[in-house]
Design a protein around this motif. Sequence first.
Motif, mmCIF file in Angstrom:
data_model
loop_
_atom_site.group_PDB
_atom_site.id
_atom_site.type_symbol
_atom_site.label_atom_id
_atom_site.label_comp_id
_atom_site.label_asym_id
_atom_site.label_seq_id
_atom_site.Cartn_x
_atom_site.Cartn_y
_atom_site.Cartn_z
ATOM 1 N N TRP A 432 3.092 -12.517 5.364
ATOM 2 C CA TRP A 432 1.666 -12.470 5.016
ATOM 3 C C TRP A 432 0.948 -11.291 5.659
ATOM 4 O O TRP A 432 -0.289 -11.187 5.562
ATOM 5 C CB TRP A 432 0.982 -13.766 5.431
ATOM 6 C CG TRP A 432 1.351 -14.950 4.586
ATOM 7 C CD1 TRP A 432 2.281 -15.901 4.874
ATOM 8 C CD2 TRP A 432 0.808 -15.300 3.317
ATOM 9 N NE1 TRP A 432 2.345 -16.830 3.865
ATOM 10 C CE2 TRP A 432 1.454 -16.489 2.893
ATOM 11 C CE3 TRP A 432 -0.166 -14.740 2.485
ATOM 12 C CZ2 TRP A 432 1.153 -17.120 1.688
ATOM 13 C CZ3 TRP A 432 -0.466 -15.362 1.285
ATOM 14 C CH2 TRP A 432 0.195 -16.533 0.898
ATOM 15 N N VAL A 433 1.667 -10.415 6.346
ATOM 16 C CA VAL A 433 1.008 -9.278 6.997
ATOM 17 C C VAL A 433 0.352 -8.375 5.949
ATOM 18 O O VAL A 433 0.681 -8.423 4.762
ATOM 19 C CB VAL A 433 1.996 -8.447 7.846
ATOM 20 C CG1 VAL A 433 2.478 -9.227 9.046
ATOM 21 C CG2 VAL A 433 3.156 -7.950 6.990
ATOM 22 N N ASN A 434 -0.565 -7.539 6.407
ATOM 23 C CA ASN A 434 -1.257 -6.614 5.512
ATOM 24 C C ASN A 434 -0.279 -5.704 4.783
ATOM 25 O O ASN A 434 0.712 -5.250 5.360
ATOM 26 C CB ASN A 434 -2.238 -5.730 6.291
ATOM 27 C CG ASN A 434 -3.574 -6.399 6.527
ATOM 28 O OD1 ASN A 434 -3.789 -7.544 6.137
ATOM 29 N ND2 ASN A 434 -4.485 -5.674 7.158
ATOM 30 N N THR A 435 -0.595 -5.421 3.527
ATOM 31 C CA THR A 435 0.133 -4.386 2.797
ATOM 32 C C THR A 435 -0.439 -3.023 3.194
ATOM 33 O O THR A 435 -1.459 -2.932 3.872
ATOM 34 C CB THR A 435 -0.018 -4.579 1.285
ATOM 35 O OG1 THR A 435 -1.416 -4.427 0.941
ATOM 36 C CG2 THR A 435 0.449 -5.965 0.854
ATOM 37 N N VAL A 436 0.214 -1.966 2.737
ATOM 38 C CA VAL A 436 -0.281 -0.619 3.020
ATOM 39 C C VAL A 436 -1.683 -0.447 2.443
ATOM 40 O O VAL A 436 -2.585 0.102 3.095
ATOM 41 C CB VAL A 436 0.678 0.438 2.442
ATOM 42 C CG1 VAL A 436 0.088 1.839 2.616
ATOM 43 C CG2 VAL A 436 2.041 0.354 3.114
ATOM 44 N N LYS A 437 -1.906 -0.920 1.218
ATOM 45 C CA LYS A 437 -3.222 -0.783 0.589
ATOM 46 C C LYS A 437 -4.294 -1.533 1.389
ATOM 47 O O LYS A 437 -5.406 -1.039 1.561
ATOM 48 C CB LYS A 437 -3.171 -1.308 -0.849
ATOM 49 C CG LYS A 437 -2.360 -0.445 -1.805
ATOM 50 C CD LYS A 437 -2.368 -1.031 -3.213
ATOM 51 C CE LYS A 437 -1.558 -0.161 -4.161
ATOM 52 N NZ LYS A 437 -1.501 -0.733 -5.538
ATOM 53 N N GLN A 438 -3.946 -2.724 1.846
ATOM 54 C CA GLN A 438 -4.911 -3.496 2.630
ATOM 55 C C GLN A 438 -5.256 -2.789 3.931
ATOM 56 O O GLN A 438 -6.419 -2.780 4.360
ATOM 57 C CB GLN A 438 -4.353 -4.897 2.908
ATOM 58 C CG GLN A 438 -4.355 -5.803 1.693
ATOM 59 C CD GLN A 438 -3.616 -7.108 1.935
ATOM 60 O OE1 GLN A 438 -2.586 -7.122 2.609
ATOM 61 N NE2 GLN A 438 -4.137 -8.195 1.396
ATOM 62 N N ASN A 439 -4.273 -2.160 4.553
ATOM 63 C CA ASN A 439 -4.532 -1.424 5.787
ATOM 64 C C ASN A 439 -5.402 -0.197 5.535
ATOM 65 O O ASN A 439 -6.265 0.146 6.356
ATOM 66 C CB ASN A 439 -3.222 -0.998 6.451
ATOM 67 C CG ASN A 439 -2.601 -2.119 7.258
ATOM 68 O OD1 ASN A 439 -3.288 -2.985 7.773
ATOM 69 N ND2 ASN A 439 -1.286 -2.114 7.362
ATOM 70 N N ILE A 440 -5.182 0.467 4.416
ATOM 71 C CA ILE A 440 -5.999 1.645 4.090
ATOM 72 C C ILE A 440 -7.456 1.235 3.902
ATOM 73 O O ILE A 440 -8.379 1.861 4.454
ATOM 74 C CB ILE A 440 -5.463 2.352 2.830
ATOM 75 C CG1 ILE A 440 -4.106 3.009 3.130
ATOM 76 C CG2 ILE A 440 -6.463 3.392 2.327
ATOM 77 C CD1 ILE A 440 -3.420 3.582 1.906
#
Length: 586
Positions: A432-440
């Motif tokens: 469930w960790v953040n995806t790359v897009k979510q982190n951006i």
Amino acid sequence: MASDTARPAGHPEPPSRDAVVDGGSAVLDTAHVGDIVGALGTIRQDDTERRTNWWHRIRTLLAIMGPGLIVMVGDNDAGGVGTYAGAGQNYGMKLAWTLALLIPVLYVNQEMVVRLGAVSGVGHARLIFERFGKFWGAFSVGDLFVVNALTIVTEFIGVQLALGYFGIPKDVAIPLGAALLFAVVAGGSFRRWERFLFALIALNIVMLPMAFMSHPKVGETAAGFIPQFPGGLNSTLLLVIVSIVGTTVAPWQLFFQQSNIVDKRITPRWIRYERADLWIGIAVVIVGAIAIMGTAAWMFEGTDLFGQFSDAGGVAQGLKQHGSNALGSLFAIVLLDAALVGANAVSLATTYTLGDTFKRRHSLHWKISEAPLFYVGYAILIAIAAAITMFSDAHVQGLITQGVQALAGVLLPSATVFLVLLCNDRPVLGPWVNTVKQNIVAGVIVWTLVLLSLSLTATVFFPNLTTSQLVWGFAVGVVIGVLGGGLVALRSRNAARTAAAATVEAAFEGVEPGEVRSLDRAKLSSADRKALLEADRDAWRTPALSTLSRPPFSPLRKAGLLTLRGYLLMAVILVVVKIVQMATGH
């Protein structure tokens, strides 16, 4: 729909105050495990049925709905009503664009705590203490307690101003509000509490006739969604913008929604419904904010009261003077309703955090005798805030109301940084960790909030800065953010690829060559990979936090957090300086 009972089905009798539910689970409070007993329905703990039709899905959403809706409506609290009305009275609809830009901020921040709460089963404060240690935990909780205490004072100011409009003196209004707030939570019934909050939320419907009675100006309102800086970008306008950010996206929301999700016993299986609940809440809060801002803007434009905001009580009296008694009464009802919802949510956010910090029972499922610290803490908060309001004058109340929103906006970047770090903590969130897009997106939000805070600090230090100089400063900040964000995105992308490969490898462990799932894992389609990830997500819950090693703190990360912390401390001091300057006219 299940009936209310003293101890809902699926809720075992705990052996001791500090009992841990399951040695392999992160959950600490036994009340946080069991059936979902919501205001509008019940979902059994062992429910694994697929929702195959719309009616079944709607019933599920109604049972899940609550944490997202309540935290968002709590945004439009007494301080929020005053801030939006003040922006409308002083600037018309020219700052409406700030509300539109806050929509993605609201969703991204709160969606992250949705995952943290449902997957871990513990509150936000507990995760910070366990994953980052007492030093950073004390900082985060310290911020929360100070800002929340001041926020609750603003809610009682709202109760005083609203009931004062109807002729009820404050020595009656404030004790009455305090008694009502405590009575709502003291019954030991989560369902009863949620139903009361839903009833208060339903009163928000009066915002619509209030707005229509103010003779809406559609063209002017539409033009307000184009970014602009009425009167030039200066410290006063920036303080208003930071206040709008702080009242719409406040740190207490992170702590409240995560703990409320845990208290409602929402698990990963129901995350998609909680996301829908969050979107419903965002729609309600934005429509309400526009209605409040618009009511003041439309009614006071061209009058002697335009640009003369004093407080929310003055807005109600002004609406009575330039509109009608009915219009002023509707605004007072909106203010009272907002104050009660806000005081309840902010107080619970604080006492949930208190329970997390000291590892004591902290659930609305418990009775007072079963969780004394939880209820005593709540009562003390309410009593202190009520006393401050009772014995302070209008001038002090005005300073508190304006200052607390700006403080929340300034401190938000710090809270969001820890939120993003937790959502990249794979031992806690697993798949469930953040995806790359979510982190951006999260990185853009954090950096934008930091730039906004920096600009406010710069205008306090250098009051003669021009609009063009500030715009150039923003441009330089954007370039720095893009370069730094690009490096972080590359690292996150590589980490995500490694984790996805590990998930697929784990899925094939122990699978015989003749079995259906013995496909060449290198040739798995994206659909197959997605199915494996979904299966992994459904089964994942955070292990006992004491069994997890803490994430390493590199010297660079530690230096960055200390720098951010030091800067925000300075920014808080400068916000106080700016408030005093405005109050004294210097």
